[in-house]
Design a protein around this motif. Sequence first.
Motif, PDB file in Angstrom:
ATOM      1  N   TYR A 128      47.821  54.103  17.634  1.00  0.00           N
ATOM      2  CA  TYR A 128      48.520  55.256  17.777  1.00  0.00           C
ATOM      3  C   TYR A 128      50.138  54.610  18.364  1.00  0.00           C
ATOM      4  N   LEU A 129      50.076  53.490  18.959  1.00  0.00           N
ATOM      5  CA  LEU A 129      51.610  53.480  19.188  1.00  0.00           C
ATOM      6  C   LEU A 129      52.634  53.110  17.482  1.00  0.00           C
ATOM      7  N   VAL A 130      52.040  52.408  16.628  1.00  0.00           N
ATOM      8  CA  VAL A 130      52.745  52.950  15.781  1.00  0.00           C
ATOM      9  C   VAL A 130      52.672  53.924  14.732  1.00  0.00           C
ATOM     10  N   ASP A 131      50.920  54.626  14.347  1.00  0.00           N
ATOM     11  CA  ASP A 131      51.490  55.245  13.567  1.00  0.00           C
ATOM     12  C   ASP A 131      51.966  57.184  14.234  1.00  0.00           C
ATOM     13  N   ARG A 132      51.734  57.046  15.531  1.00  0.00           N
ATOM     14  CA  ARG A 132      51.836  58.206  16.385  1.00  0.00           C
ATOM     15  C   ARG A 132      53.251  58.373  17.483  1.00  0.00           C
ATOM     16  N   THR A 133      53.115  57.519  18.074  1.00  0.00           N
ATOM     17  CA  THR A 133      54.136  57.786  19.578  1.00  0.00           C
ATOM     18  C   THR A 133      55.383  56.646  18.698  1.00  0.00           C
ATOM     19  N   ILE A 134      55.674  55.916  18.000  1.00  0.00           N
ATOM     20  CA  ILE A 134      57.554  56.076  17.900  1.00  0.00           C
ATOM     21  C   ILE A 134      57.806  56.580  16.209  1.00  0.00           C
ATOM     22  N   LYS A 135      56.915  57.302  15.881  1.00  0.00           N
ATOM     23  CA  LYS A 135      56.921  57.571  13.685  1.00  0.00           C
ATOM     24  C   LYS A 135      57.582  58.821  14.119  1.00  0.00           C
ATOM     25  N   PRO A 136      58.412  59.638  14.963  1.00  0.00           N
ATOM     26  CA  PRO A 136      58.764  60.399  14.994  1.00  0.00           C
ATOM     27  C   PRO A 136      60.683  59.902  14.907  1.00  0.00           C
ATOM     28  N   TRP A 137      60.736  58.918  15.295  1.00  0.00           N
ATOM     29  CA  TRP A 137      61.653  57.669  15.292  1.00  0.00           C
ATOM     30  C   TRP A 137      62.672  57.099  14.763  1.00  0.00           C
ATOM     31  N   VAL A 138      61.685  56.774  13.469  1.00  0.00           N
ATOM     32  CA  VAL A 138      61.419  55.517  12.658  1.00  0.00           C
ATOM     33  C   VAL A 138      61.358  55.863  11.360  1.00  0.00           C
ATOM     34  N   LYS A 139      61.836  54.776  10.418  1.00  0.00           N
ATOM     35  CA  LYS A 139      61.685  55.556   9.070  1.00  0.00           C
ATOM     36  C   LYS A 139      61.738  53.820   8.300  1.00  0.00           C
ATOM     37  N   LYS A 140      60.822  53.996   7.667  1.00  0.00           N
ATOM     38  CA  LYS A 140      60.830  52.674   6.332  1.00  0.00           C
ATOM     39  C   LYS A 140      62.217  52.328   6.118  1.00  0.00           C
ATOM     40  N   GLY A 141      61.843  50.911   6.654  1.00  0.00           N
ATOM     41  CA  GLY A 141      63.436  50.338   6.234  1.00  0.00           C
ATOM     42  C   GLY A 141      63.824  49.948   7.986  1.00  0.00           C
ATOM     43  N   ASP A 142      63.565  50.309   9.397  1.00  0.00           N
ATOM     44  CA  ASP A 142      64.292  50.558  10.498  1.00  0.00           C
ATOM     45  C   ASP A 142      63.720  49.460  10.841  1.00  0.00           C
ATOM     46  N   ILE A 143      64.447  48.985  12.382  1.00  0.00           N
ATOM     47  CA  ILE A 143      64.558  47.916  13.146  1.00  0.00           C
ATOM     48  C   ILE A 143      63.853  48.364  14.192  1.00  0.00           C
ATOM     49  N   VAL A 144      62.619  47.673  14.644  1.00  0.00           N
ATOM     50  CA  VAL A 144      62.131  48.193  16.191  1.00  0.00           C
ATOM     51  C   VAL A 144      61.678  46.806  16.820  1.00  0.00           C
ATOM     52  N   LEU A 145      61.977  46.874  18.112  1.00  0.00           N
ATOM     53  CA  LEU A 145      61.635  45.811  18.554  1.00  0.00           C
ATOM     54  C   LEU A 145      60.217  46.143  19.407  1.00  0.00           C
ATOM     55  N   PHE A 146      59.852  45.023  19.923  1.00  0.00           N
ATOM     56  CA  PHE A 146      58.195  44.704  20.416  1.00  0.00           C
ATOM     57  C   PHE A 146      58.046  43.234  21.202  1.00  0.00           C
TER      58      PHE A 146
END
Length: 325
Positions: A128-146
Amino acid sequence: MSKSILMHENGGPEKMQLEEVEVGKPGPGQVKLRHTAIGLNFIDVYTRSGLYKTPLPNAVGREGAGVIVEVGPKVKGFKKGDRVAYCGELGAYCQERLIGTEQLVKVPKGVSDEQAAAMMLKGMTTEYLVDRTIKPWVKKGDIVLFHAAAGGVGLLFGQWAKARGYKVIGTVSSPEKAALAKKHGYKWVIDYTKQNIVEEVMKITKGKKVPAVVDGVGKDTWEASLDCLQPRGIMASFGNASGPVPPQSIAILNAKGSLYLTRPSLGAYTSTRKDLEASANSLFKMVKSGKVKIAIDQRYPLAEAGQAHADLESRKTTGQTILIP
């Protein structure tokens, strides 16, 4: 009789004791499940300590896998001998239990009981975190912090996010954990005991910051998480490993760049049978494809659940840990 880890009052790991309990017969819509493996999660620590209030006594634990040994009345879709897994209902730290079938999913061939027990809560959380929660904010190639990249969700998140085309920065507390995170999909790793998280993120992103931060640590990383976000970025705060975030003024979100904040939970993302099955099926598919690997890093006998909790809290564990009943 079945052995169960029971807790009669909140407190430290020593409050959990191995006792014998009578399981009884399954009622309508229930089955009797014999555990073959039980998952260990940080939410179990919150339950034990009293951070998350639950009725007492209880058997702690919210995740397990095993075999159905008896079926109650009005059960549809499940039969004796089925391999199943679940996460959610309290009371997993036991050899046998009664459980409603609305929470169960069948474990497919190609996924072991130990893998299923170790990945249901953490794996569906990652989904849910990857495929639903943050998905509207990120696109392929974007950098995410965990944050806490070498933890149970962290090792899955790195692999899953990489499979979706994101580049992930992970934070860890040691060189050993940094090396582990690198093997599980993280492009960059920050050792927060030696490096400043915000400064390192600024270097990696060339001052642009990130569109999404996923944080299971809580209090200790709260400010750094907000300071790493781009304007209108999202902060997904899904855990409290370092303690709960103190009360905040919502004005801070405006001051930091009109940020979005969510405090998601697996329960809300799997609240219907349709959502539960979709999340579990997505998880099983990712594991069977090899894009997300589930390795069991620690095993403890059920009787040593207290030691497992102590090791988890002191950050001696990495990745996935299970209890063997």
